[in-house]
Motif scaffolding. Sequence first.
Motif, PDB file in Angstrom:
ATOM      1  N   ASN A  20     -68.527  39.605-122.613  1.00 27.56           N
ATOM      2  CA  ASN A  20     -67.868  38.441-123.218  1.00 27.56           C
ATOM      3  C   ASN A  20     -68.346  37.148-122.562  1.00 27.56           C
ATOM      4  O   ASN A  20     -68.511  36.121-123.232  1.00 27.56           O
ATOM      5  CB  ASN A  20     -66.354  38.570-123.092  1.00 27.56           C
ATOM      6  CG  ASN A  20     -65.798  39.692-123.966  1.00 27.56           C
ATOM      7  OD1 ASN A  20     -66.476  40.179-124.868  1.00 27.56           O
ATOM      8  ND2 ASN A  20     -64.575  40.110-123.698  1.00 27.56           N
ATOM      9  N   ALA A  31     -64.624  33.722-129.061  1.00 27.94           N
ATOM     10  CA  ALA A  31     -63.465  34.584-129.327  1.00 27.94           C
ATOM     11  C   ALA A  31     -63.626  35.315-130.654  1.00 27.94           C
ATOM     12  O   ALA A  31     -63.294  36.498-130.782  1.00 27.94           O
ATOM     13  CB  ALA A  31     -62.185  33.751-129.324  1.00 27.94           C
ATOM     14  N   GLN A  89     -59.947  35.739-119.220  1.00 29.64           N
ATOM     15  CA  GLN A  89     -61.015  36.594-118.698  1.00 29.64           C
ATOM     16  C   GLN A  89     -62.012  35.790-117.866  1.00 29.64           C
ATOM     17  O   GLN A  89     -62.419  36.202-116.780  1.00 29.64           O
ATOM     18  CB  GLN A  89     -61.746  37.285-119.845  1.00 29.64           C
ATOM     19  CG  GLN A  89     -61.093  38.547-120.351  1.00 29.64           C
ATOM     20  CD  GLN A  89     -62.024  39.316-121.276  1.00 29.64           C
ATOM     21  OE1 GLN A  89     -63.198  38.977-121.428  1.00 29.64           O
ATOM     22  NE2 GLN A  89     -61.488  40.361-121.908  1.00 29.64           N
ATOM     23  N   GLN A 124     -65.800  42.386-119.791  1.00 24.22           N
ATOM     24  CA  GLN A 124     -65.651  41.012-119.316  1.00 24.22           C
ATOM     25  C   GLN A 124     -67.015  40.327-119.174  1.00 24.22           C
ATOM     26  O   GLN A 124     -67.198  39.169-119.584  1.00 24.22           O
ATOM     27  CB  GLN A 124     -64.930  41.056-117.967  1.00 24.22           C
ATOM     28  CG  GLN A 124     -64.500  39.707-117.420  1.00 24.22           C
ATOM     29  CD  GLN A 124     -63.802  39.880-116.080  1.00 24.22           C
ATOM     30  OE1 GLN A 124     -64.021  40.870-115.371  1.00 24.22           O
ATOM     31  NE2 GLN A 124     -62.954  38.930-115.741  1.00 24.22           N
ATOM     32  N   GLN A 131     -58.463  33.609-128.333  1.00 24.54           N
ATOM     33  CA  GLN A 131     -59.086  32.603-127.476  1.00 24.54           C
ATOM     34  C   GLN A 131     -58.408  32.498-126.109  1.00 24.54           C
ATOM     35  O   GLN A 131     -59.097  32.423-125.087  1.00 24.54           O
ATOM     36  CB  GLN A 131     -59.097  31.245-128.191  1.00 24.54           C
ATOM     37  CG  GLN A 131     -59.839  30.171-127.402  1.00 24.54           C
ATOM     38  CD  GLN A 131     -59.961  28.871-128.180  1.00 24.54           C
ATOM     39  OE1 GLN A 131     -59.986  28.881-129.416  1.00 24.54           O
ATOM     40  NE2 GLN A 131     -60.011  27.768-127.478  1.00 24.54           N
ATOM     41  N   THR A 146     -66.158  38.141-130.139  1.00 29.79           N
ATOM     42  CA  THR A 146     -65.695  39.230-129.276  1.00 29.79           C
ATOM     43  C   THR A 146     -64.442  39.905-129.828  1.00 29.79           C
ATOM     44  O   THR A 146     -63.985  40.901-129.254  1.00 29.79           O
ATOM     45  CB  THR A 146     -65.384  38.700-127.866  1.00 29.79           C
ATOM     46  OG1 THR A 146     -64.430  37.633-127.965  1.00 29.79           O
ATOM     47  CG2 THR A 146     -66.645  38.186-127.199  1.00 29.79           C
ATOM     48  N   LEU A 193     -59.609  35.298-123.929  1.00 30.16           N
ATOM     49  CA  LEU A 193     -60.979  35.081-123.460  1.00 30.16           C
ATOM     50  C   LEU A 193     -60.997  34.066-122.325  1.00 30.16           C
ATOM     51  O   LEU A 193     -61.693  34.250-121.323  1.00 30.16           O
ATOM     52  CB  LEU A 193     -61.863  34.603-124.615  1.00 30.16           C
ATOM     53  CG  LEU A 193     -63.313  34.267-124.255  1.00 30.16           C
ATOM     54  CD1 LEU A 193     -64.034  35.502-123.702  1.00 30.16           C
ATOM     55  CD2 LEU A 193     -64.062  33.720-125.459  1.00 30.16           C
TER      56      LEU A 193
END
Length: 296
Positions: free
Chosen positions: A8, A22, A35, A5, A29, A25, A32
Amino acid sequence: MNIEQLKNFVILTRTLNFRSAAEKTYIAQPALSRQIQNLEEELNAVLFDRSKRQIVLTDAGIYFKGEIVRILRDIEKVSEKTKQIHKGEAGSISIGHASSAMHSIIPPLLLEIKKRYPNLSVSLLEGSNGFILEKLKTNEVDFGFLPNALIPEGYETVEVYRENYFLILPQNHRLNRNTFTNLTECRDEDWILHPQEGYGYMERILQIINEFGYQPRIVHRSPNTSSVLRMVAAGLGITMMGKSTLKGFKLNLKTIELKNLEHQLDMKLVLRKDRKAELDNYYTVILESIKQLATP
């Protein structure tokens, strides 16, 4: 929060675009976005301002990013060292140093370390006091050797040696060691010095000159010792450095040892107090080594 997390989050701070982040990673999306929202809820802080066309970091986000980048770097370093310990490998350390330390303490120290830890990898980073202190702060350097440094709170220091300053002149300069009395005679000279940065080295030299009743007329500044000495050799001015700085240079220079000054150059070994336990084995070796090495 977890490491994935946080990684990212850092990627998003660099792209400032959820779609691009996104893709980098390799997650969807919406996932993300969730997160980041969960992270903000856990912190009880807004990290991104989403009110504009392109998201931007808030003040809290800027602070959080800086700390998380440092923490992730530390985690990576700890993980690598853990693997090395598991495999029985010696690992590596990094030493930051001023140029004068390379002409005095660093070469014999490296030889001593090699005797005791033949598989230990030692990397060197040369720079000013401020530069090395910043690298110590971010764990990019483990130990530092700094001359006349003003050391902030939180650092362990050990004096390595003290030495006299030398006045350094072009070979054909009017002053010579037989007739020279003190720095008052240099009042009308052009000076070539290192830049001031607020960490002690150049500030001490300027303090010494000021005690003779004048401000030096500085015509050139360079952070590079070799450049300063070469400009002096070319006749562009004079300078003042510690004795050991001159080792290894064969230039058209004249030197006068300033034996009667109240001040000397003080070389210190520096490391962060909160890393002392982690670096204890290497710290002990370095301390033992510098005690055995002759004062320059």
